[in-house]
Design a protein around this motif. Structure first.
Motif, PDB file in Angstrom:
ATOM      1  N   GLY A  68       0.790  -1.222   0.000  1.00  0.00           N
ATOM      2  CA  GLY A  68       0.000   0.000   0.000  1.00  0.00           C
ATOM      3  C   GLY A  68       0.823   1.275   0.000  1.00  0.00           C
ATOM      4  N   TRP A  69       0.197   2.357  -0.434  1.00  0.00           N
ATOM      5  CA  TRP A  69       0.806   3.685  -0.410  1.00  0.00           C
ATOM      6  C   TRP A  69      -0.301   4.728  -0.433  1.00  0.00           C
ATOM      7  CZ3 TRP A  69       0.747   0.607  -4.776  1.00  0.00           C
ATOM      8  CH2 TRP A  69       0.049   1.102  -5.875  1.00  0.00           C
ATOM      9  N   ILE A  70       0.094   5.968  -0.248  1.00  0.00           N
ATOM     10  CA  ILE A  70      -0.832   7.083  -0.358  1.00  0.00           C
ATOM     11  C   ILE A  70      -0.631   7.733  -1.712  1.00  0.00           C
ATOM     12  CG2 ILE A  70      -1.480   9.338   0.592  1.00  0.00           C
ATOM     13  CD1 ILE A  70      -0.636   8.336   3.313  1.00  0.00           C
ATOM     14  N   ASP A  71      -1.701   7.847  -2.470  1.00  0.00           N
ATOM     15  CA  ASP A  71      -1.671   8.432  -3.801  1.00  0.00           C
ATOM     16  C   ASP A  71      -1.150   9.874  -3.722  1.00  0.00           C
ATOM     17  OD1 ASP A  71      -2.201   8.988  -6.465  1.00  0.00           O
ATOM     18  OD2 ASP A  71      -4.308   9.422  -6.122  1.00  0.00           O
ATOM     19  N   PRO A  72      -0.290  10.298  -4.683  1.00  0.00           N
ATOM     20  CA  PRO A  72       0.183  11.683  -4.668  1.00  0.00           C
ATOM     21  C   PRO A  72      -0.952  12.710  -4.588  1.00  0.00           C
ATOM     22  CG  PRO A  72       1.441  10.414  -6.249  1.00  0.00           C
ATOM     23  CD  PRO A  72       0.343   9.509  -5.752  1.00  0.00           C
ATOM     24  N   ALA A  73      -2.086  12.388  -5.197  1.00  0.00           N
ATOM     25  CA  ALA A  73      -3.216  13.317  -5.137  1.00  0.00           C
ATOM     26  C   ALA A  73      -3.753  13.473  -3.720  1.00  0.00           C
ATOM     27  CB  ALA A  73      -4.334  12.838  -6.064  1.00  0.00           C
ATOM     28  N   ALA A  74      -3.454  12.501  -2.867  1.00  0.00           N
ATOM     29  CA  ALA A  74      -3.916  12.547  -1.479  1.00  0.00           C
ATOM     30  C   ALA A  74      -2.792  12.882  -0.509  1.00  0.00           C
ATOM     31  CB  ALA A  74      -4.543  11.214  -1.100  1.00  0.00           C
ATOM     32  N   GLY A  75      -1.638  13.306  -1.029  1.00  0.00           N
ATOM     33  CA  GLY A  75      -0.544  13.720  -0.158  1.00  0.00           C
ATOM     34  C   GLY A  75       0.665  12.806  -0.163  1.00  0.00           C
ATOM     35  N   GLY A  76       0.654  11.737  -0.956  1.00  0.00           N
ATOM     36  CA  GLY A  76       1.829  10.875  -1.049  1.00  0.00           C
ATOM     37  C   GLY A  76       2.984  11.584  -1.742  1.00  0.00           C
ATOM     38  N   HIS A  77       4.214  11.251  -1.357  1.00  0.00           N
ATOM     39  CA  HIS A  77       5.384  11.959  -1.882  1.00  0.00           C
ATOM     40  C   HIS A  77       6.603  11.049  -1.773  1.00  0.00           C
ATOM     41  CE1 HIS A  77       6.802  12.449   2.233  1.00  0.00           C
ATOM     42  NE2 HIS A  77       5.539  12.734   2.545  1.00  0.00           N
ATOM     43  N   PHE A  78       7.792  11.604  -2.077  1.00  0.00           N
ATOM     44  CA  PHE A  78       8.998  10.784  -2.106  1.00  0.00           C
ATOM     45  C   PHE A  78      10.085  11.268  -1.148  1.00  0.00           C
ATOM     46  CE2 PHE A  78       6.913   9.883  -6.137  1.00  0.00           C
ATOM     47  CZ  PHE A  78       6.910   8.499  -6.119  1.00  0.00           C
ATOM     48  N   ASN A  79       9.696  11.931  -0.071  1.00  0.00           N
ATOM     49  CA  ASN A  79      10.639  12.177   1.028  1.00  0.00           C
ATOM     50  C   ASN A  79      10.531  10.974   1.953  1.00  0.00           C
ATOM     51  OD1 ASN A  79      12.151  12.896   3.219  1.00  0.00           O
ATOM     52  ND2 ASN A  79      11.208  14.910   3.510  1.00  0.00           N
ATOM     53  N   SER A  80      11.356   9.980   1.732  1.00  0.00           N
ATOM     54  CA  SER A  80      11.228   8.702   2.429  1.00  0.00           C
ATOM     55  C   SER A  80      11.716   8.755   3.873  1.00  0.00           C
ATOM     56  CB  SER A  80      11.980   7.604   1.670  1.00  0.00           C
ATOM     57  OG  SER A  80      13.312   7.991   1.402  1.00  0.00           O
ATOM     58  N   PHE A  81      12.077   9.932   4.370  1.00  0.00           N
ATOM     59  CA  PHE A  81      12.455  10.077   5.778  1.00  0.00           C
ATOM     60  C   PHE A  81      11.242  10.374   6.657  1.00  0.00           C
ATOM     61  CE2 PHE A  81      16.303  11.239   3.433  1.00  0.00           C
ATOM     62  CZ  PHE A  81      17.282  10.505   4.095  1.00  0.00           C
ATOM     63  N   VAL A  82      10.136  10.837   6.068  1.00  0.00           N
ATOM     64  CA  VAL A  82       9.008  11.326   6.859  1.00  0.00           C
ATOM     65  C   VAL A  82       7.732  10.589   6.473  1.00  0.00           C
ATOM     66  CG1 VAL A  82      10.120  13.588   7.051  1.00  0.00           C
ATOM     67  CG2 VAL A  82       8.432  13.216   5.251  1.00  0.00           C
ATOM     68  N   THR A  83       6.662  10.881   7.173  1.00  0.00           N
ATOM     69  CA  THR A  83       5.406  10.168   6.971  1.00  0.00           C
ATOM     70  C   THR A  83       4.809  10.453   5.597  1.00  0.00           C
ATOM     71  OG1 THR A  83       4.184  11.972   8.015  1.00  0.00           O
ATOM     72  CG2 THR A  83       4.875  10.141   9.421  1.00  0.00           C
ATOM     73  N   ASN A  84       3.981   9.505   5.147  1.00  0.00           N
ATOM     74  CA  ASN A  84       3.255   9.567   3.876  1.00  0.00           C
ATOM     75  C   ASN A  84       4.144   9.413   2.650  1.00  0.00           C
ATOM     76  OD1 ASN A  84       0.894   9.864   5.308  1.00  0.00           O
ATOM     77  ND2 ASN A  84       0.682  12.059   4.919  1.00  0.00           N
ATOM     78  N   ALA A  85       5.390   8.940   2.859  1.00  0.00           N
ATOM     79  CA  ALA A  85       6.235   8.645   1.703  1.00  0.00           C
ATOM     80  C   ALA A  85       5.686   7.430   0.956  1.00  0.00           C
ATOM     81  CB  ALA A  85       7.667   8.378   2.147  1.00  0.00           C
ATOM     82  N   ILE A  86       5.860   7.419  -0.350  1.00  0.00           N
ATOM     83  CA  ILE A  86       5.362   6.332  -1.194  1.00  0.00           C
ATOM     84  C   ILE A  86       6.388   5.194  -1.206  1.00  0.00           C
ATOM     85  CG2 ILE A  86       4.707   5.689  -3.551  1.00  0.00           C
ATOM     86  CD1 ILE A  86       3.738   8.572  -3.934  1.00  0.00           C
ATOM     87  N   VAL A  87       6.009   4.053  -0.681  1.00  0.00           N
ATOM     88  CA  VAL A  87       6.827   2.834  -0.647  1.00  0.00           C
ATOM     89  C   VAL A  87       8.262   3.153  -0.219  1.00  0.00           C
ATOM     90  CG1 VAL A  87       7.333   0.690  -1.895  1.00  0.00           C
ATOM     91  CG2 VAL A  87       5.391   2.067  -2.593  1.00  0.00           C
ATOM     92  N   PRO A  88       8.450   3.643   1.000  1.00  0.00           N
ATOM     93  CA  PRO A  88       9.792   4.046   1.427  1.00  0.00           C
ATOM     94  C   PRO A  88      10.630   2.862   1.890  1.00  0.00           C
ATOM     95  CG  PRO A  88       8.241   4.411   3.207  1.00  0.00           C
ATOM     96  CD  PRO A  88       7.432   3.917   2.040  1.00  0.00           C
ATOM     97  N   PRO A  89      11.953   2.925   1.676  1.00  0.00           N
ATOM     98  CA  PRO A  89      12.837   1.943   2.309  1.00  0.00           C
ATOM     99  C   PRO A  89      13.232   2.451   3.680  1.00  0.00           C
ATOM    100  CG  PRO A  89      14.134   3.383   0.931  1.00  0.00           C
ATOM    101  CD  PRO A  89      12.703   3.859   0.826  1.00  0.00           C
ATOM    102  N   PRO A  90      13.717   1.632   4.583  1.00  0.00           N
ATOM    103  CA  PRO A  90      13.759   0.167   4.498  1.00  0.00           C
ATOM    104  C   PRO A  90      12.505  -0.476   5.064  1.00  0.00           C
ATOM    105  CG  PRO A  90      14.912   0.870   6.454  1.00  0.00           C
ATOM    106  CD  PRO A  90      14.381   2.130   5.802  1.00  0.00           C
ATOM    107  N   THR A  91      11.464   0.326   5.319  1.00  0.00           N
ATOM    108  CA  THR A  91      10.263  -0.211   5.943  1.00  0.00           C
ATOM    109  C   THR A  91       9.321  -0.871   4.952  1.00  0.00           C
ATOM    110  OG1 THR A  91       9.209   1.965   5.769  1.00  0.00           O
ATOM    111  CG2 THR A  91      10.345   1.442   7.843  1.00  0.00           C
ATOM    112  N   THR A  92       9.607  -0.795   3.681  1.00  0.00           N
ATOM    113  CA  THR A  92       8.823  -1.511   2.675  1.00  0.00           C
ATOM    114  C   THR A  92       9.768  -2.323   1.800  1.00  0.00           C
ATOM    115  OG1 THR A  92       8.892   0.316   1.091  1.00  0.00           O
ATOM    116  CG2 THR A  92       7.069   0.292   2.630  1.00  0.00           C
TER     117      THR A  92
END
Length: 624
Positions: free
Chosen positions: A66-90
């Motif tokens: 799962g992820w949060i759609d960019p239209a709903a606030g998903g993004h690619f700063n994988s250090f903070v919440t709402n990141a899209i499929v961030p490592p190493p937690t995914t």
């Protein structure tokens, strides 16, 4: 996604008192029956088990995460919440932003990836005497998917971004410096074996082209003698948390096709610039979004090759009935009951009140109701997985740990001892108010939701009224961090790291001292406590010291100490350990999954992921 399973459950009702008791039984039974009814609807809708190729002839692997759609606030700063499929937690984030290395939990061996080698060193670069440096060497010739070289500067900048986030690794190190393009050196103020895990496995390098300016601000703040607790640090954290890049270059064998991302699925094409591109036998990953209610029909129609959701028992049986393998690797973690001490100090501030609840809840029942044979009750109650206790705690100390067996008489005696009173069938707290509390849990995780509902029913029968509150899974941990809860179901243990130290950072830091990253104080549990067995203990210091030193044998005594302290204090109450019931489809797009005795199935499948390591070793083969 975590060790999760989904059926949406009804939010908690507003009525309290005795009227709650009658509702729990029907709610829980309806919840359990939902799994059977849902799987019945899906019967007969399956496709034949045959090799399937994409229309363009490409070899696809179908994932579920799962992820949060960019239209709903998903993004690619994988250090903070709402990141899209961030490592190493995914596990699929690791395939985009590759780790420096991965780990075989069953053998204790490393798989080098971006890093070619690493070791603990002394100040002169040798391996004798005081080893207070950690040194790593990157593979030569690494590049990002945008063609830029991947160098030691990317590693260093990543570590300074972790400094902004108050990552625990910075309790052990105080510098990170690039020696040249391939070599990085970290000075350890507290030499520890877990530094290896924090850096090699948990610090996937991010590109300096995206995060370098933030790392530089962190370095400057540190050089000025400031910390993240100073106003300047809090401002930097707030600004960094709002930094939401729209894309990120990849270092691993796959990358994001941002234009393809919707609320339903995304395409992750092969990264031809990856150093192991020639070993990757799939052209792309199609990742399907959603929790278990969304993913289950796709699994049963054989549109998913591997899913680590926590499937309800009825759905698991349907998966097996349709010829799909079920893998049962461990997670070394599970759900626990958390307390908001900021609100409930009068009710649960005394450890005996928490001990009473541990006796009042049948953990075996909770585990089975939640996940069938994959929900195994915690026995040792030491804050880490029972099999970790076997490996880290002496038989003598382990035998003295309180197992908090299900015993309502003991529970009642403990509550009376600390000033609770009972009127008829209902309890009052020492403050003389009715014992009525709200219990929140992630609505979309059916295993954790079932845990919350069953605990609520058991405590209601015991005389403590509980209002169950189902909160969407993205908001519930934020609520906990910000202190917007009475009781909550959150995680115990560590499904991401094998050393017990990480289990205690989860229990004592994540929704407590680190809640400041979400603007709150979390459960607000004081880490300095009085114990009968150990006297005054500082759980913050004990957690850090549990991993200090480079001799793991010498760490056992420290692990035993914090295990004893946790067992007596019960700052959270672990319920059950999650074992996988992972759907693993063979012969359609993937040729085969590892045999039951394969060492890879000893891994926590949410950390050093099964498909992730198979991709990195070139062993995940397409069906013929």
């Amino acid at each position: 996604m975590r060790d999760r399973c989904v059926y949406t459950v009804m939010p908690g009702q507003s009525e309290k008192g005795n009227s709650m008791k009658n509702s729990f039984q029907s709610d829980r039974r309806s919840f359990i029956k939902a799994g059977a009814a849902f799987s019945t609807l899906l019967t007969g809708s399956l496709v034949a088990g045959k090799a399937v190729m994409a229309q363009d002839g490409a070899r696809e692997y179908h994932a579920a995460w799962g992820w949060i759609d960019p239209a709903a606030g998903g993004h690619f700063n994988s250090f903070v919440t709402n990141a899209i499929v961030p490592p190493p937690t995914t596990i699929y984030g690791d395939l985009v932003l590759a780790p420096l290395g991965m780990y075989y939990w069953g053998t204790g061996e490393w798989l080098p990836l971006l890093a070619e080698s690493w070791e603990f060193q002394n100040a002169d670069g040798g391996t004798d005497g005081d080893l207070d440096y950690f040194h790593l060497t990157l593979r030569d010739g690494l590049v990002w998917s945008d063609g830029a070289p991947l160098t030691s500067q990317d590693v260093v900048d990543t570590m300074w971004c972790f400094w902004i986030m108050s990552n625990t690794v910075w309790r052990y190190i105080d510098t990170a410096e690039a020696i040249d393009d391939l070599n990085v050196r970290f000075h350890m103020v507290a030499p520890s074996t877990v530094v290896e895990r924090y850096i090699i496995r948990s610090s996937n390098p991010r590109p300096s082209s995206v995060f370098g300016e933030w790392a530089e601000r962190a370095r400057q703040l540190h050089a000025d003698g400031k910390t993240m607790d100073d106003p300047e640090g809090r401002q930097l954290l707030d600004e960094f948390s709002q930094f939401h890049p729209a894309d990120v270059p990849a270092s691993g064998p796959f990358m994001f096709d941002v234009a393809s991302i919707t609320n339903a699925q995304m395409t992750m094409p092969k990264n031809e610039k990856c150093w192991i591109a020639d070993q990757i036998q799939f052209d792309r990953i199609i990742n399907f979004n959603g929790e278990t209610d969304t993913i289950t029909p796709l699994v049963l129609t054989k549109d998913i090759d591997y899913a680590g959701n926590a499937f309800p028992p009825a759905v698991e049986q349907e998966i097996l009935n349709n010829g799909i393998r079920v893998l049962r690797p461990p997670t070394y973690s599970g759900p626990a009951l958390f307390f908001n001490f900021g609100r409930l100090e009068g009710a649960f501030g005394d450890k005996r009140a928490r001990q009473a609840l541990a006796h009042a809840i049948d953990r075996h029942q909770v585990g089975f109701v939640s996940l069938g044979n994959s929900g195994v009750a915690v026995e040792k109650m030491a804050g880490m997985a029972d099999n970790h206790v076997t490996n880290w705690v002496s038989d003598e100390v382990a035998s003295e740990l309180n197992g908090y067996e299900y015993d309502l008489e003991k529970a009642e005696a403990l509550l009376l001892e600390v000033g609770w009173t009972k009127e008829g069938d209902s309890w009052k707290t020492p403050e003389g108010v009715d014992a009525e509390f709200e219990l929140s849990f992630p609505a979309e995780y059916a295993d954790w939701s079932a845990t919350g509902l069953d605990i609520a029913e058991q405590l209601a029968n015991f005389g403590i009224s509980i209002v169950p509150r189902a909160v969407t899974y993205t908001q519930q941990p934020v609520d906990v961090d910000q202190g917007n809860f009475d009781l909550a179901i959150r995680g115990w243990g560590s499904s991401s790291n094998p050393h017990p130290h990480f289990s205690y950072t989860q229990a004592l830091f994540t929704h407590n001292t680190l809640a400041k990253n979400s603007g709150g104080v979390g459960m607000d549990f004081d880490l300095v406590q009085e114990t009968e067995t150990l006297g005054t203990v500082d759980l913050n210091t004990l957690t850090i010291e549990s991993a200090e030193g480079l001799d793991e044998d010498a760490q056992h005594a420290k692990i035993e100490t914090i295990a004893q302290a946790f067992n007596e204090l019960l700052p959270i109450i672990p319920m059950w350990e999650r074992f996988g019931n992972n759907a693993a489809l063979e012969g359609v797009r993937v040729k085969a999954w590892p045999a039951e005795d394969d060492i890879l199935l000893k891994n926590s499948f949410y950390a050093d992921g099964i498909p992730t390591m198979l991709f990195f070793t070139g062993k995940l083969e397409p069906a013929e």
